[in-house]
Every structure is written in C-alpha cells, then in structure tokens.
Scaffold this motif. Structure first.
Motif, short mmCIF file in Angstrom:
data_model
loop_
_atom_site.label_atom_id
_atom_site.label_comp_id
_atom_site.label_asym_id
_atom_site.label_seq_id
_atom_site.Cartn_x
_atom_site.Cartn_y
_atom_site.Cartn_z
N LEU A 11 0.85 -1.20 0.00
CA LEU A 11 0.00 0.00 0.00
C LEU A 11 0.88 1.24 0.00
N THR A 91 -3.75 0.81 -9.09
CA THR A 91 -4.14 -0.25 -8.16
C THR A 91 -4.58 -1.50 -8.91
N GLN A 119 -0.24 -7.78 -4.85
CA GLN A 119 -1.20 -6.68 -4.81
C GLN A 119 -0.49 -5.35 -4.66
N THR A 121 -1.67 -1.40 -4.09
CA THR A 121 -2.79 -0.51 -3.79
C THR A 121 -2.28 0.90 -3.61
#
Length: 124
Positions: A11, A91, A119, A121
């Motif tokens: 993130l 994202t 992932q 983000t």
C-alpha cells in the motif's frame, strides 16, 4: 518448467513509489523475454511492460511510460518493475510472466509461465 514468484507489492499513497521483483527458477531464464501485467477488480488483465532476453529492448503501455521502468538481472534470475509517481488507477494485482522466446510481446497469450501475483494498492 519455470516458476515465477513476485514480491514487493503493498500500500502506498499517490505519488509514491514501489519496486516489484520477480524471481524465476530454471537455468534458461536468460533466454526468455519477460513481462509485467496487471488486473484490477472487475477488469481484464492488461499489459504493463516487457523486456527482451538480454534487456536491450523494452516496451511500455502508454499509461505508465515515464513512470515505470522494467529491468532484469539474468545473473540473479530476476526481473524488476520500478514504479514511480503512482496513481490510484495503478491499483491492481501485478503479475510477472515469461515467454519462451527472446523477443518482447504485449499479449498475455504470448506468455507461457505466470506468477501468482502481488497486490499493489495506491491510495488517493
């Protein structure tokens, strides 16, 4: 058989940077062109960047040009994706892929081996 393992996702705030890595098994890694793709929720997997077998040729999708850099270290069997100036629209789950050819490609079907994805983000 080639196994690919991505790492480095996470993130980050908009404008920030992340560096993704993809470690490959197999003695013929240096003979493969590599690519990065991404898939956002509800969207199809899309091409991000590709690099030829010795790194002489690279190609990017327009939306990441000037912000992302793909590179490789054949001695370490690793390909990288440096992502700068990240935007919320970046994202997605990012996938590393290998094709059993030395030249670059932008179609997912041209790649034979895929990682499990990592992932990324980007918050606004």
């Amino acid at each position: 058989q080639v196994q690919l393992v991505e790492s480095g996702g996470g993130l980050v705030q908009a404008g920030g940077s992340l560096s993704l890595s993809c470690a490959a098994s197999g003695r013929t890694f240096s003979s493969y062109a590599m690519g990065w793709f991404r898939q956002a929720p509800g969207k199809e997997r899309e091409f991000v960047a590709t690099i030829s077998w010795i790194g002489g040729n690279t190609y990017y999708t327009d939306s990441v040009k000037g912000r992302f850099t793909i590179s490789r270290d054949n001695a370490k069997n690793t390909v990288y994706l440096q992502m700068n100036s990240l935007k919320p629209e970046d994202t997605a789950v990012y996938y590393c892929a290998a094709r059993t050819e030395i030249g670059t490609a932008i179609r997912a079907r041209d790649y034979r081996y895929w990682g499990q994805g990592t992932q990324v983000t980007v918050s606004s």
